[in-house]
Design an enzyme around this catalytic site. Structure first.
Site: not given
Ligand code: ARG
Length: 470
Positions: A155-156, A277, A290, A317, A285, A110, A322
């Site tokens: 403008t506009h 094209s 774009e 966490y 183009n 974490n 993720q």
């Molecule tokens: N792949 C996880 C992420 O991107 C890493 C951390 C995972 N931690 C856990 N306690 N499972 O967040």
């Protein structure tokens, strides 16, 4: 089993679950930051006497060899590993044995992923800033070369008053300069190191968090370990800066598309920056502009996506986090590519000065100046406005420009008109007399350009202690 956490499990993970849960397919791009963080962590464990010097040496050497092998292509990311952290750790253990198993002492994935992401974003901020700086150089060059290129200001999307190309580009210079300023203030706000937060509640090992923070180029450890592992505010901020930058690019794209149209013909795109094209042989183009404009959706999407991912997450966490990666990576890649392409397109684009000037001449962009002329001769501005309005109407009926009228015709509308009206409403005068700060008059623009030059020469991209540079 390639997982780091197999101990309390008796069954293999379901194959679909593994595919769903794994992040290696996208977090592999964090390999450098992951190794950089692990090296700092190992060095700190050694300094604190938690690991022996020999173990630290083995770990750092092993991590260095993994980094080299990934970069040379010798070590491939194979899909048995869950994420970049398991991948690196498993390879470290297979290369150096027991010492490798000690690397994760006092650390959790974490705080590891929180650190990796922060280091990665810091590097990306640096790269984005360098690209913006280069783009600003290009914009400034166009400004310096076009102090006297008259064009209508709108403008506009209706012709309003005459400006110069230098002045018009100057507006974009300011937008991208602001983007850089936001990046630079973000680097200050995100200058805290999450490493040492552990899973959420720190650790009982005597870690030196200030040491790792310094090693990794942060000025201090983050103040609260729960916040440390679950803070993605800096990423939301970065995405919001990218969204604003993309919005600026999209506005600029829109102008290039209009200017390149058959009706305007203000610019001609270089062949290398336009496409044809498959059916209409005459087409050239502005696809690049774009597409840049079109890519705005995915960049805004990444910002909205992450805000939404984060909105319901209790401390600390949670695996939801993720989901901070894929669309953020996509937005970063997209904006960087867009800046690079736009820079190339602008620096190869030809400006049709005569067409711009002719366009500024018709369309009554000097009507305000005609009214100002009357006002300077004592006609109250509101009356001057009305008189000039009637003059414009007369010109439209006759198919003439204000400059084409004879003095007699002028005088039919007000006897305050004299021979010097022609000089007063000439394109050159209309622009040159606009001398307020930030206005298109030559003297004002010269000042603005000098200040912008000075800014570019003093505001270098900040340096970071990244492990390696592309
Ligand atoms: N792949 C996880 C992420 O991107 C890493 C951390 C995972 N931690 C856990 N306690 N499972 O967040």
């Amino acid at each position: 089993m390639a997982q780091l956490w197999g101990g309390r499990f008796t069954k293999e993970t379901d194959a679909l679950v593994k595919r769903f849960n794994d992040s290696l397919p996208f977090d592999r791009r964090l390999y450098r930051q992951d190794i950089q963080g692990s090296m700092a962590h190992a060095a700190m464990l050694g300094k604190q006497g938690i690991l022996s010097d020999g173990e630290v040496e083995q770990i750092v050497g092993g991590l260095g060899s993994i980094l080299r092998d990934i970069e040379s292509g010798e070590l491939a990311f194979t899909d048995e590993y869950e994420d970049i952290h398991s991948f690196v750790e498993a390879h470290l253990i297979s290369r150096i044995g027991d010492a490798g198993k000690k690397l994760h002492t006092g650390r959790s994935r974490n705080d590891q992923v929180a650190l990796d992401m922060k280091l990665y974003i810091r590097d990306e901020i640096h790269e984005t800033d360098a690209l913006l700086k280069h783009f600003l150089e290009t914009i400034l060059r166009v400004m310096e070369e076009n102090l006297d290129t008259f064009m209508p200001g709108f403008t506009h999307l209706q012709k309003a008053q005459p400006v110069t190309l230098a002045h018009h580009f100057g507006a974009y210079f300011e937008m991208f300069r602001r983007d850089r300023e936001h990046l630079s203030s973000l680097t200050e706000r995100m200058d805290t190191c999450p490493l040492g937060s552990g899973a959420l509640a720190g650790t009982t090992y005597p870690l030196d968090r200030c040491f790792t923070a310094r090693e990794l180029g942060f000025s201090r450890p983050c103040a609260n370990s729960m916040d440390g592992v679950s803070d993605r505010d800096y990423l939301i901020e970065f995405l919001s800066i990218l969204a604003a930058c993309q919005m600026h690019l999209s506005r600029f794209s829109e102008e290039v598309i209009i200017w390149n149209s058959n009706e305007y013909r203000f610019v001609e795109l270089d062949d290398a920056y336009s496409t044809g094209s498959s059916i209409m042989p005459q087409k050239k183009n502005p696809d690049i502009a774009e597409l840049v404009r079109g890519k705005t959706g995915r960049v805004y999407g990444a910002l909205m996506g992450l805000l939404t991912v984060m909105k319901g997450i209790p401390l600390a966490y949670n695996k939801d986090m993720q989901e901070d990666k894929e669309s953020a990576f996509d937005a970063i890649d997209t904006v960087k590519m867009n800046i690079r392409l736009f820079d190339g397109m602008v620096s190869t684009m030809k400006f049709r000065r005569e067409v711009m000037e002719a366009s500024a001449k018709n369309g009554f962009t000097n009507a305000t100046d005609a009214a100002d002329y009357l006002a300077s001769r004592g006609v109250p501005f509101r009356d001057a406005h009305a008189i000039t309005g009637r003059l414009v109407l007369y010109c439209i009926e006759k198919g003439k420009a204000l400059d084409d009228l004879s003095l007699e015709e002028f005088r039919q509308f007000s006897d305050c008109f004299d021979g010097d009206i022609y000089e007063a409403i000439s394109l050159k005068t209309c622009v040159e007399k606009r001398l307020t700060e930030g206005a298109p008059g030559r003297a004002s623009m010269e000042k603005a350009i000098a200040a912008s030059r000075e800014y570019l020469s003093t505001r270098q991209s900040a340096e970071y202690s990244c492990l390696t540079e592309d």
